[in-house]
Structure formats: structure tokens, C-alpha cells
Scaffold this active site. Structure first.
Site, PDB file in Angstrom:
ATOM      1  N   SER A 160       0.815  -1.352  -0.150  1.00 14.50           N
ATOM      2  CA  SER A 160       0.134  -0.071   0.127  1.00 14.50           C
ATOM      3  C   SER A 160       0.751   1.171   0.002  1.00 14.50           C
ATOM      4  CB  SER A 160      -0.849   0.073   1.382  1.00 14.50           C
ATOM      5  OG  SER A 160      -2.007   0.898   1.103  1.00 14.50           O
TER       6      SER A 160
ATOM      7  N   ASP B  87      -9.564  -6.012  -4.450  1.00 18.20           N
ATOM      8  CA  ASP B  87      -9.245  -4.824  -3.804  1.00 18.20           C
ATOM      9  C   ASP B  87      -9.610  -3.494  -4.214  1.00 18.20           C
ATOM     10  OD1 ASP B  87      -7.542  -2.778  -2.435  1.00 18.20           O
ATOM     11  OD2 ASP B  87      -5.466  -4.184  -2.580  1.00 18.20           O
TER      12      ASP B  87
ATOM     13  N   HIS C 145      -7.260  -5.932  -0.175  1.00 15.42           N
ATOM     14  CA  HIS C 145      -6.150  -5.176   0.409  1.00 15.42           C
ATOM     15  C   HIS C 145      -5.327  -5.836   1.326  1.00 15.42           C
ATOM     16  CE1 HIS C 145      -4.183  -1.216  -0.468  1.00 15.42           C
ATOM     17  NE2 HIS C 145      -4.088  -1.332   0.889  1.00 15.42           N
TER      18      HIS C 145
END
Ligand SMILES: *[C@@H]1O[C@H](CO)[C@@H](O)[C@H](O)[C@H]1NC(C)=O
Ligand SMILES: *[C@@H]1O[C@H](CO)[C@@H](O)[C@H](O)[C@H]1NC(C)=O
Ligand SMILES: *[C@@H]1O[C@H](CO)[C@@H](O)[C@H](O)[C@H]1NC(C)=O
Length: 573
Positions: free
Chosen positions: A186, A356, A389
Site C-alpha cells: 500500500s 481490492d 487489500h
């Protein structure tokens, strides 16, 4: 008007941070007492999450150029490695692991040892380092400021790009003595890409694995629909001040509780819409997650991330007004990070998930387009259909699906490792290959390892480089028996194996005047060759707490925070 927008957006943002309203007040219990128990900053990450599993672990501190003191953990080897830590002359390839926003290094360590990335890498022969960004629990110190001082929070991810990451790379590079493999998740991918595009880290990074990569954020799926973000972003800093953004803080949680009680505001759906559906998390792991996360960041960073979402461009922090930007950057618009600057031969592995909602496949496509000049063969892309995620950090099957690929990817760089361990020796140092240089005393000050290179620099025509076959030819300056002769003025000789070699200048009389040298090469340190299977001993489970499915659900939703949802929502409005 803008201010109204600002407060509204803030509320929405905070709503995103909240669990279902039924659990609105559970927020405190989730993050309150438990958090305190787990948050004792005197117990480092090594003690709480690594050593307990029987792995060696060392705590380090790294001070950034702008004064932040960051905590860094090193797991130099796997469990039960026979050894005295890196002894024996074999240097394990280092891997630096960088977390995302609103979490810290602990998130990587929440699954059992056979399922979490740092320990899997350690068991596979890597020297593992875990970074903790400024502002998180163990990185809340500064050479002159205190976290209570608003100035302590005067930074965004630009500073992580410019200071945190380079400081940590310098440190690890210094300790490990070789180039570093990188894993980012991320925000950890964003800052690495931005840093590389500014020409930083490039000499120290061997390869990078980017999980749930975030660079462009225009497409993230959200039930909130069309983005209408206009001007609020500039104001939000004034609303919160230049402050700490602590998702567990009182004002934040009060907003949350209040908002989720509003008729028509369904925080639950909101969250569902933002997170993406993580397929594969263990509820015990989520409990642990909640004990440890989320962590603070700066409000300015949240704003900057929101700008990243809206702008469609990877740019520096926008001060919101052309004159302010001019003051900070000398330009009306914030400078852009140009991904095309990333070295095209840097080995990259990207892994992204079909579910995601934050790292949307279309945005990943945009990132890949930004990398289209990358050398074929240096970019590996993995698409995991059912992953969202959080699955990339805590997924129960992440080892089989992602980490084994990451390990294999790092293992594909062994030649590079050798190459990077190899040194170039410029003969004679700054004086070069000259009659006046004391060549033998220069040589005696060097250590030549197999794989290293000699570089002869001199005026072409005036000198040359000949290699003599043996000691007697060397002693007698028998240049007529030379094995090889070079005369370009910048000649490279590779020291392929251990042994002694003899060099002299081929120009008549120079060898007799002492322009010759003897080089003794020793065996180089071969890079370790990690075993291909990881340990599968099973560890005792650490915590407790049974999770009901609704608890699980709100917990899942909370995870999203870690995964950036806040900023996304912030941007949507
Ligand atoms: C925050 O940092 C910027 C530069 O990064 C500086 O120009 C500004 O004056 C700082 N603000 C405060 C309140 O210290
Ligand atoms: C050294 O090399 C020269 C030229 O190849 C050769 O004639 C000589 O016999 C060698 N001397 C020794 C001691 O090997
Ligand atoms: C979930 O984690 C707990 C604690 O680590 C462990 O005992 C349990 O077996 C895990 N569940 C699954 C499905 O792996």
C-alpha cells in the site's frame, strides 16, 4: 461553503473509520483498553512478536535527516539456524519490509510464524528488516520535538519519500553491506516508487516486491459514487490543525459514534463498499490486529493521500493555493513524481488483488502503463482474483499465493547479488595507473575478492596495461611474455578467481621504473542460497478472544482503515 464541505467530508471520513453503528460504542472497547495493554512502548516489536517464536531479533534506531527517530527491527536469520548470527562469512541477502498507512511493522507479524512474511523470509535465508514509519507507536521520537508539539506532525508522505525511506535504506545498506530487496504494501509501495523516481534508493535497492500497489488512485470502487472533491482539502488541515491523526483519539471516535447514529448513515455499508472483500483472514489474527493497530499518522499525510486520489497524478503535497505552492516549490503546481525515472532494469514484482477496492485493477493498469518502458523480463506481475487489500498482509493462504512468489522472485536475483557484492577497484586510487603512483602500497590496502574488477585509468598512448604470466616474468619485467595487453586508457580487468596476477605498463622502461603490481585475489563471499522450502513447524497460538461473526465483520471493516479507506473517502467528497 468550503468549510461546510470540509466538515461534511470530515464526518464522512470519520464514518469510514467506524464499525457498524451497533458497534459504535464498541469502538472504545476495541481500541481502548485492549490497545493500552498491547501498546506498552517499552516492549519493542522484537520482544512482543518475534523472539516469542524462537527467532533472533534486534532493535535499532535510525534518525532521519529531519530529526525523527525511527524504530527498526532485524531478524538476521531463521529459527534454529545453526549459527552465530551471520558468521562464517556468508552474508544473507537483506530484505526491508515497509508497511502502509495507519499501521506499523507489527501488522506483518500477526499470523503464525509459518504464515507471516518476515519470518518466512528469515526461514528462507534472508536477513529481514522491518521498518516503522514516523508517528507510529515505536517511532514517535524526534531529536528536538515532542509528539505533543503540532510541528511534530508537519509532514506528509513526501517526507517519507525524502527522509524516512532513504534513512532506513542507508542504515540497512551500511549494516548488510549489500543491496537491498524491498517489500512494500500500500503506502509502502507509493513511497518507494516516488523515492526511486526522485533518484533516491536506486544505488541501494536490488529489487522490489510491491503488494497492493498504490500510485494512482482514481478508480477505486466506492459506493459513495462520483467524486465531487473540490476545495476542501486545503482547509482540512486548518480544521484539525497540523495535528496528529489518531484514529483511536477521542475527537475522532466521538465524531464516529455520533455520525453512525445519524438516520440514513449506514456505516456498515459504507465500509463494505470501501474495503473490498478480504477473502482469507483469520479472526484470531484480526483480534491481534485490533490490539495493535491502527496507528497514528499526520493529518497532513491524510490530506496528501486524498490529493493523490483526486489528482490522478503522483505529485507532491498541494498547499491548496498557487502562491503557497510557489513559495514552497517555486512553481504554481506541486512538482510531479515521474515514474518513468525509475531505473528500467530494476527487478520489480507487482501483486494485486481482484477484490481490492483500494488498489483497483484499473489503477494498477495505470501504474503499469507508467512503467511501460521498464525492461521486459524485469517486471513480473501477479493478479490474485479473490484477494483484497488486507489479504496481502494477513491472508491465511498468503504464503502459498503470494509470499512463495516473493521469495522465488528474490531468489531469482542471485547473480545480481554476486554482482553487487563485487567491488570495482580503481587502480592507484585517485592517482590512477601512473609512474608516480606507489602501486604496491595501494594494492596492499585493498581486499580483492573473486568477482571484483580492476579499473585502470591512465592517459592512453602514454601507458598501457599488460598482464605477465608469472612471478619471474614480473620480477624481470619481461613484458615480451605478456599474456594480454590493453591500451584504451580505461581498462577493466575482471578478477574471476582466487590467485595471484601480475600487471605492468607495456611502455618501454616503465615497468623497470616500478610501474607494475601484483594482485592477490581471495574467494568471494558467495551469496547464500536459501533453501526452497520454509519451516512448517507450528507455533503456539498467542491470543485468545473469540470472534463472533459480527465482531469479525466490524473488525474487518476497521482493517480498512489500515488499508487507506479513510483517505479514499476523504477524497470522494
Ligand atoms: C511545515 O513545514 C513546511 C516545510 O515542509 C514549512 O514551510 C512550514 O513553515 C512548516 N510549518 C510549521 C507550522 O512549522
Ligand atoms: C614464466 O613464463 C614464461 C613465459 O611464458 C616462461 O617462459 C617461464 O618458464 C615461466 N616461468 C616459470 C617459473 O613458470
Ligand atoms: C487462526 O489463528 C489461530 C491463532 O493463531 C489458530 O489457532 C487457528 O488455527 C487459526 N485458524 C486457521 C483456520 O488457521
Amino acid at each position: 461553503m468550503a468549510a461546510v464541505w470540509a466538515s461534511f467530508c470530515l464526518l464522512i471520513l470519520l464514518a469510514a473509520l467506524s464499525p457498524h453503528r451497533a458497534y459504535g460504542s464498541a469502538w472504545d472497547s476495541l481500541f481502548g483498553r485492549k490497545q493500552d495493554a498491547a501498546a506498552d512502548p517499552t516492549v519493542g516489536i522484537c520482544a512482543s512478536s518475534v523472539v516469542v517464536y524462537g527467532y533472533p531479533c534486534q532493535e535499532f534506531e535510525v534518525t532521519t535527516q529531519d530529526g525523527y527517530i525511527l524504530s527498526l527491527q532485524r531478524i538476521p536469520e531463521g529459527r534454529g539456524s545453526d549459527s552465530s548470527g551471520g558468521g562464517g562469512g556468508i552474508k544473507k541477502p537483506p530484505v526491508l519490509i515497509q508497511h502502509g498507512v495507519l499501521v506499523d511493522g507489527v501488522t506483518w507479524l500477526l499470523n503464525s510464524p509459518d504464515r507471516n512474511l518476515p519470518l518466512i523470509l528469515a526461514d528462507n535465508g534472508f536477513d529481514v528488516w522491518i521498518a516503522n514509519t514516523r508517528g507510529t507507536r515505536f517511532s514517535r521520537r524526534h531529536t528536538s520535538m515532542d509528539p505533543d508539539d503540532p510541528k511534530f506532525w508537519n509532514w506528509s508522505w513526501d517526507e517519507l519519500v525524502a527522509f524516512d525511506l532513504p534513512a532506513v535504506f542507508d542504515f540497512v545498506y551500511g549494516k548488510a553491506g549489500q543491496k537491498i530487496n524491498y517489500v512494500g504494501h500500500s503506502q509502502g509501495t507509493l513511497i518507494a516508487l516516488a523515492s526511486l523516481s526522485e533518484g533516491k534508493l536506486v544505488d541501494q535497492m536490488k529489487s522490489a516486491a510491491l503488494l497492493s500497489p498504490i500510485a494512482y488512485l482514481s478508480h477505486m470502487k466506492t459506493a459513495l459514487g462520483v467524486a465531487a472533491a473540490k476545495t476542501f482539502v486545503g482547509e482540512i488541515t486548518t480544521l484539525f490543525g497540523l495535528a496528529e491523526f489518531n484514529p483511536k483519539g477521542d475527537p475522532e471516535t466521538q465524531y464516529l459514534d455520533a455520525l453512525c447514529a445519524y438516520p440514513g448513515v449506514d456505516c456498515y455499508d459504507l465500509l463494505q463498499a470501501v474495503t473490498g472483500k478480504n477473502c482469507c483472514l483469520n479472526s484470531s489474527t484480526i483480534d491481534l490486529f485490533l490490539e495493535n493497530e491502527p496507528q497514528s499518522t499526520s493529518t497532513k499525510n491524510m490530506v496528501h493521500l486524498a490529493q493523490t486520489v483526486r489528482g490522478g497524478k503522483l505529485a507532491k503535497y498541494n498547499y491548496g493555493r498557487p502562491d503557497y505552492n510557489l513559495m514552497h516549490y517555486g512553481e504554481f503546481n506541486p512538482p510531479v513524481y515521474n515514474l518513468a525515472n525509475i531505473p528500467h532494469d530494476l527487478p520489480l514484482f507487482l501483486s494485486y488483488g481482484g477484490q481490492d477496492a483500494l488498489s483497483d485493477p484499473r489503477d494498477v493498469a495505470c501504474l503499469l502503463d507508467g512503467l511501460k518502458l521498464h525492461d521486459a523480463g524485469k517486471l513480473t506481475v501477479q493478479y490474485v482474483e479473490n484477494y483484497a487489500h488486507a489479504d496481502f498482509i494477513m491472508g491465511l493462504n498468503a504464503k502459498d499465493i503470494v509470499y512463495n512468489q516473493v521469495t522465488a522472485f528474490f531468489n531469482q536475483q542471485p547473480l545480481l547479488t554476486k554482482e553487487t557484492l563485487a567491488a570495482q577497484h580503481v587502480v592507484g586510487g585517485s592517482q590512477g595507473w601512473e609512474q608516480s603512483t606507489d602501486l604496491n602500497s595501494w594494492a596492499s590496502g585493498q581486499k580483492f575478492k573473486a568477482g571484483d574488477q580492476l579499473v585502470f585509468k591512465y592517459t592512453s598512448g602514454l601507458h598501457s596495461v599488460v598482464e605477465l604470466p608469472n612471478e619471474s616474468a614480473y620480477k624481470g619485467c619481461d613484458t615480451g611474455s605478456a599474456l594480454d595487453s590493453k591500451s584504451s586508457g580505461s581498462d577493466v580487468v575482471k578478477l574471476t578467481k582466487a590467485g595471484t596476477r601480475y600487471f605492468a605498463c607495456g611502455t618501454s622502461g616503465h615497468c623497470d621504473q616500478g610501474m607494475k603490481m601484483k594482485i592477490t585475489t581471495v574467494d568471494g563471499n558467495a551469496p547464500s542460497s536459501p533453501s526452497s522450502s520454509s519451516s512448517d513447524a507450528s507455533p503456539p497460538a498467542s491470543t485468545s478472544a473469540t470472534a463472533s461473526s459480527s465482531f469479525l465483520h466490524s473488525a474487518l471493516s476497521l482493517f480498512v482503515i489500515a488499508a487507506l479507506s479513510a483517505t479514499l473517502l476523504l477524497s470522494v467528497f
